[in-house]
Scaffold this active site. Structure first.
Site, PDB file in Angstrom:
ATOM      1  N   GLU A 188      -9.202   4.130  -2.397  1.00  0.00           N
ATOM      2  CA  GLU A 188      -7.960   3.937  -3.137  1.00  0.00           C
ATOM      3  C   GLU A 188      -8.236   3.214  -4.459  1.00  0.00           C
ATOM      4  O   GLU A 188      -9.321   2.660  -4.674  1.00  0.00           O
ATOM      5  CB  GLU A 188      -6.959   3.100  -2.317  1.00  0.00           C
ATOM      6  CG  GLU A 188      -6.706   3.643  -0.920  1.00  0.00           C
ATOM      7  CD  GLU A 188      -5.570   2.933  -0.206  1.00  0.00           C
ATOM      8  OE1 GLU A 188      -4.763   2.256  -0.899  1.00  0.00           O
ATOM      9  OE2 GLU A 188      -5.480   3.053   1.036  1.00  0.00           O
ATOM     10  N   ASP A 238      -9.027   0.318   1.841  1.00  0.00           N
ATOM     11  CA  ASP A 238      -8.024  -0.184   2.787  1.00  0.00           C
ATOM     12  C   ASP A 238      -8.384   0.328   4.180  1.00  0.00           C
ATOM     13  O   ASP A 238      -7.927   1.384   4.615  1.00  0.00           O
ATOM     14  CB  ASP A 238      -6.623   0.271   2.363  1.00  0.00           C
ATOM     15  CG  ASP A 238      -5.537  -0.528   3.039  1.00  0.00           C
ATOM     16  OD1 ASP A 238      -5.751  -1.731   3.277  1.00  0.00           O
ATOM     17  OD2 ASP A 238      -4.478   0.032   3.335  1.00  0.00           O
ATOM     18  N   LYS A 257      -4.119  -1.752  10.264  1.00  0.00           N
ATOM     19  CA  LYS A 257      -4.372  -1.860   8.826  1.00  0.00           C
ATOM     20  C   LYS A 257      -4.508  -3.297   8.347  1.00  0.00           C
ATOM     21  O   LYS A 257      -5.035  -3.531   7.260  1.00  0.00           O
ATOM     22  CB  LYS A 257      -3.219  -1.206   8.048  1.00  0.00           C
ATOM     23  CG  LYS A 257      -2.986   0.253   8.355  1.00  0.00           C
ATOM     24  CD  LYS A 257      -4.090   1.121   7.792  1.00  0.00           C
ATOM     25  CE  LYS A 257      -4.096   1.087   6.280  1.00  0.00           C
ATOM     26  NZ  LYS A 257      -5.175   1.927   5.705  1.00  0.00           N
ATOM     27  N   THR A 309      -4.758   6.589   0.010  1.00  0.00           N
ATOM     28  CA  THR A 309      -6.018   7.329  -0.010  1.00  0.00           C
ATOM     29  C   THR A 309      -5.987   8.464  -1.026  1.00  0.00           C
ATOM     30  O   THR A 309      -5.056   9.275  -1.043  1.00  0.00           O
ATOM     31  CB  THR A 309      -6.324   7.891   1.379  1.00  0.00           C
ATOM     32  OG1 THR A 309      -6.291   6.817   2.325  1.00  0.00           O
ATOM     33  CG2 THR A 309      -7.687   8.556   1.422  1.00  0.00           C
ATOM     34  N   GLN A 360      -4.047   2.946  15.184  1.00  0.00           N
ATOM     35  CA  GLN A 360      -2.934   3.399  14.348  1.00  0.00           C
ATOM     36  C   GLN A 360      -2.118   4.490  15.034  1.00  0.00           C
ATOM     37  O   GLN A 360      -0.886   4.485  14.984  1.00  0.00           O
ATOM     38  CB  GLN A 360      -3.481   3.891  13.011  1.00  0.00           C
ATOM     39  CG  GLN A 360      -2.417   4.195  11.969  1.00  0.00           C
ATOM     40  CD  GLN A 360      -3.035   4.473  10.604  1.00  0.00           C
ATOM     41  OE1 GLN A 360      -4.248   4.465  10.435  1.00  0.00           O
ATOM     42  NE2 GLN A 360      -2.186   4.716   9.629  1.00  0.00           N
ATOM     43  N   GLU A 377     -10.572  12.699   7.400  1.00  0.00           N
ATOM     44  CA  GLU A 377     -10.505  14.027   6.786  1.00  0.00           C
ATOM     45  C   GLU A 377     -11.880  14.677   6.690  1.00  0.00           C
ATOM     46  O   GLU A 377     -12.037  15.875   6.967  1.00  0.00           O
ATOM     47  CB  GLU A 377      -9.908  13.923   5.382  1.00  0.00           C
ATOM     48  CG  GLU A 377      -8.492  13.386   5.335  1.00  0.00           C
ATOM     49  CD  GLU A 377      -8.132  12.948   3.945  1.00  0.00           C
ATOM     50  OE1 GLU A 377      -7.639  13.796   3.165  1.00  0.00           O
ATOM     51  OE2 GLU A 377      -8.361  11.769   3.602  1.00  0.00           O
ATOM     52  N   ARG A 398      -8.219   4.057  13.305  1.00  0.00           N
ATOM     53  CA  ARG A 398      -7.391   5.250  13.519  1.00  0.00           C
ATOM     54  C   ARG A 398      -6.829   5.351  14.930  1.00  0.00           C
ATOM     55  O   ARG A 398      -5.685   5.795  15.122  1.00  0.00           O
ATOM     56  CB  ARG A 398      -8.218   6.507  13.204  1.00  0.00           C
ATOM     57  CG  ARG A 398      -8.735   6.598  11.795  1.00  0.00           C
ATOM     58  CD  ARG A 398      -7.610   6.709  10.791  1.00  0.00           C
ATOM     59  NE  ARG A 398      -8.129   6.892   9.432  1.00  0.00           N
ATOM     60  CZ  ARG A 398      -7.392   6.908   8.341  1.00  0.00           C
ATOM     61  NH1 ARG A 398      -6.080   6.754   8.435  1.00  0.00           N
ATOM     62  NH2 ARG A 398      -7.925   7.065   7.154  1.00  0.00           N
ATOM     63  N   ASP A 453       0.852  -1.189   0.000  1.00  0.00           N
ATOM     64  CA  ASP A 453       0.000   0.000   0.000  1.00  0.00           C
ATOM     65  C   ASP A 453       0.889   1.241   0.000  1.00  0.00           C
ATOM     66  O   ASP A 453       1.749   1.396   0.877  1.00  0.00           O
ATOM     67  CB  ASP A 453      -0.899   0.003   1.236  1.00  0.00           C
ATOM     68  CG  ASP A 453      -1.960   1.097   1.167  1.00  0.00           C
ATOM     69  OD1 ASP A 453      -2.411   1.411   0.056  1.00  0.00           O
ATOM     70  OD2 ASP A 453      -2.341   1.621   2.229  1.00  0.00           O
ATOM     71  N   HIS A 498      -4.382  13.951   0.763  1.00  0.00           N
ATOM     72  CA  HIS A 498      -4.610  13.163   1.978  1.00  0.00           C
ATOM     73  C   HIS A 498      -3.413  13.280   2.918  1.00  0.00           C
ATOM     74  O   HIS A 498      -3.569  13.531   4.122  1.00  0.00           O
ATOM     75  CB  HIS A 498      -4.844  11.704   1.607  1.00  0.00           C
ATOM     76  CG  HIS A 498      -4.875  10.777   2.782  1.00  0.00           C
ATOM     77  ND1 HIS A 498      -5.922  10.739   3.684  1.00  0.00           N
ATOM     78  CD2 HIS A 498      -3.971   9.855   3.223  1.00  0.00           C
ATOM     79  CE1 HIS A 498      -5.672   9.840   4.624  1.00  0.00           C
ATOM     80  NE2 HIS A 498      -4.496   9.290   4.369  1.00  0.00           N
ATOM     81  N   GLU A 516     -10.767   3.952   3.525  1.00  0.00           N
ATOM     82  CA  GLU A 516      -9.800   4.694   2.715  1.00  0.00           C
ATOM     83  C   GLU A 516     -10.087   4.408   1.247  1.00  0.00           C
ATOM     84  O   GLU A 516     -10.024   3.250   0.812  1.00  0.00           O
ATOM     85  CB  GLU A 516      -8.362   4.320   3.076  1.00  0.00           C
ATOM     86  CG  GLU A 516      -7.952   4.809   4.452  1.00  0.00           C
ATOM     87  CD  GLU A 516      -6.461   4.622   4.725  1.00  0.00           C
ATOM     88  OE1 GLU A 516      -5.797   3.956   3.906  1.00  0.00           O
ATOM     89  OE2 GLU A 516      -5.978   5.154   5.740  1.00  0.00           O
ATOM     90  N   THR A 525      -8.747  -5.564   3.896  1.00  0.00           N
ATOM     91  CA  THR A 525      -8.680  -4.709   2.717  1.00  0.00           C
ATOM     92  C   THR A 525      -9.699  -5.241   1.729  1.00  0.00           C
ATOM     93  O   THR A 525      -9.638  -6.425   1.370  1.00  0.00           O
ATOM     94  CB  THR A 525      -7.283  -4.725   2.079  1.00  0.00           C
ATOM     95  OG1 THR A 525      -6.312  -4.269   3.034  1.00  0.00           O
ATOM     96  CG2 THR A 525      -7.227  -3.847   0.849  1.00  0.00           C
TER      97      THR A 525
END
Length: 418
Positions: free
Chosen positions: A202, A234, A254, A351, A241, A365, A238, A127, A134, A200, A258
Site C-alpha cells: 500500500e 498493512d 489487522k 492493497t 480475518q 492473490e 487471512r 486504511d 485487489h 499488503e 502496520t
C-alpha cells in the site's frame, strides 16, 4: 504553496546515479541520533541532513522554523519552505555548507549512524480499500457466485479505522500473531498462531493541517492537508480475518502490525509524475468529483527472501496509478460527515494490485488463496503465505529522464510467535 526542484539541478553531495534520493526528492524524516536526541532530517543520497543542527548553527532561521525536532509542528506550507531551504543549502553552487567542513560533518550524517523512526506521532490510522483489482480478486475468490465488487465499491472509498499504536517503522521485525480461526470442515474454532500471514502493498499519507469538527474538506482542497507519502505494509492474518470480519469488518487480523517506510516524500516531489486515474464509472457523486491528474506514476515492487536465500526475489510489480480512488477523494470522503482530522493522522490506500498475474499486492492473490504456490528460484522453496524467518521488501519510485524520485525501501522480517 509549492516548490519543485528543477529536473537539471545538481548537488555537491555524492549521490549515486540510481539513488532514490537525488536533490529533486529531498524527503523528510525523524531520526534518533547516538545521544538519543530526535531531529527532523532531510535525505540526500545516503545521508541525513540534520535540520536541528543547521538551525542551532544559524544556517536555518529560528524565526521561521523555531521547532525542528518534530514534523507534527509543521504544516504543508512549512514543509514546502523548509524543503526549499534544504535545496538551497545542497545545490552544487552554494558554498555555505559545502565549504564549511565542521558544519558539514556535524549536519550531514551517514545513514548508518542514525535510527529512523516513524516520522510523525500518529493520533489516528485509517486504511482504505481503494485498489480495485485487489477488491475484484478478493471478490472472485470468496464470492464466486456473485459479482466480484460489492454494490457500493464504485460509489465511495471503502475504509475502516485501524490501530495507530501498532504502526512501526521498517526494519522492526513483526511477530506472528495469534487469533481465532475456523476451517470450513471444523466443528469449532481454534485459537493459535495464524497459518496464513500475508503482506499488503500500500501507500500511505500523513496529514498536516486538520479541520474543524463538522467541517468537510472539499475534494479540490484535500491535497493541501497532506504532508507527504510513505510505503505501507498493512499485514493481515487471512485465516483470522475470514472468521472474524463478518459483520463488522477487520479487527484482530489487522491490528497487530502496520509497517511504514520512514521518509515522507512530498507531493511537490511527486508533482512531475502525475497521471490520470482509472475511468470512474458511474461518475462519482458531486462531492467526490475532481478534475486534473489525480494519481501518481509510482512503480511498486515486492520482493521476498526466505531464511535460506542469500538474495531477495521480486514476486510482484505494479503501479500506484491502478488505485480507483485518489488520495484527495479518500480524504474528502472521510471528512464529508464532519469528521475532524488531526496533524499526524495516517491514511493508507489499501492493497495496490495491477490487472495481471505478477502485479498483485498480496500473497492471497499471488498464490490465489494458496492454490498456486510461488516458487523461490534460488532454493526451490514454495510459498502460499509467509513463514517464520521470511523477509518482505517493498520499494517504490518514479522514473524520470536521468533521475528517480523514490520512497525508499520497506523491509520487515517475520519472527515466530512469542
Amino acid at each position: 504553496m509549492s516548490f519543485t526542484v528543477p529536473p537539471d539541478a545538481r548537488t555537491w553531495v555524492d549521490v549515486a546515479p540510481d539513488s532514490h534520493f537525488p536533490i529533486q526528492n529531498l524527503p523528510f524524516g525523524l531520526a534518533c541520533e547516538d545521544d538519543d536526541t530526535e531531529a527532523v532530517v532531510v535525505r540526500i543520497g545516503d545521508y541525513a541532513l540534520d535540520l536541528c543542527e543547521l538551525s542551532a548553527e544559524g544556517a536555518i532561521s529560528t524565526v521561521d522554523f523555531p521547532i525542528l525536532h518534530s514534523l507534527i509542528d509543521l504544516d504543508k506550507d512549512d514543509l514546502c519552505r523548509l524543503r526549499e531551504v534544504a535545496y538551497d543549502l545542497l545545490r552544487e553552487d552554494n558554498p555555505q555548507l559545502r565549504d564549511n567542513p565542521a558544519l558539514r560533518e556535524a549536519a550531514l550524517i551517514p545513514l548508518e549512524k542514525v535510527q529512523m523512526l516513524v516520522p510523525v506521532e500518529i493520533p489516528s490510522f485509517v486504511d482504505f480499500y481503494s485498489g480495485i483489482h485487489h477488491a475484484s480478486n478478493v471478490g472472485k475468490m470468496f464470492r464466486p457466485d456473485m459479482p466480484p465488487l460489492l454494490p457500493n465499491y464504485r460509489h465511495l472509498p471503502v475504509g475502516y479505522n485501524g490501530r495507530p499504536s501498532s504502526v512501526v517503522p521498517g526494519g522492526v521485525p513483526i511477530y506472528r500473531p495469534s487469533g481465532q480461526f475456523k476451517g470450513p470442515d471444523d466443528e469449532m474454532p481454534t485459537f493459535g498462531p495464524t497459518r496464513e500471514l500475508d503482506f499488503e502493498l500500500e501507500l500511505g499519507y500523513f496529514i498536516g493541517a486538520g479541520n474543524e469538527w463538522g467541517e468537510a474538506i472539499p475534494v479540490e482542497e484535500a491535497e493541501d492537508h497532506i504532508l507527504g507519502v510513505v510505503l505501507v505494509n498493512d499485514w493481515s492474518a487471512r485465516d483470522v480475518q475470514r472468521w472474524e470480519y463478518q459483520p463488522l469488518g477487520p479487527f484482530l487480523a489487522k491490528s497487530f502490525a502496520t509497517s511504514i517506510s520512514p521518509w515522507l516524500v512530498t507531493l511537490d516531489a511527486l508533482e512531475p509524475f502525475r497521471v490520470e486515474g482509472p475511468e470512474q464509472d458511474p461518475q462519482p457523486l458531486t462531492y467526490l468529483r475532481h478534475g486534473g491528474l489525480s494519481h501518481f506514476d509510482i512503480q511498486l515492487e515486492v520482493a521476498l527472501q526466505t531464511s535460506r536465500m542469500t538474495r531477495p526475489q521480486v514476486i510482484s510489480r505494479t503501479n500506484a496509478r491502478h488505485l480507483y480512488w485518489s488520495f484527495a477523494q479518500q480524504l474528502a470522503h472521510q471528512t464529508s460527515n464532519g469528521t475532524p482530522i488531526e496533524p499526524g493522522d495516517l491514511y493508507a490506500t489499501g492493497t495496490i494490485s495491477g490487472p495481471e498475474e505478477g502485479s498483485f499486492g498480496s500473497l492471497l492473490e499471488l498464490s490465489w488463496r494458496g492454490s498456486r504456490p510461488i516458487r523461490m528460484e534460488e532454493t526451490g522453496e514454495e510459498r502460499t503465505f509467509l513463514e517464520d524467518g521470511d523477509t518482505v521488501i517493498m520499494t517504490g519510485y518514479c522514473q524520470a529522464d536521468g533521475y528517480r524520485i523514490g520512497l525508499g525501501s520497506l523491509s520487515t522480517q517475520v519472527l515466530p510467535h512469542e
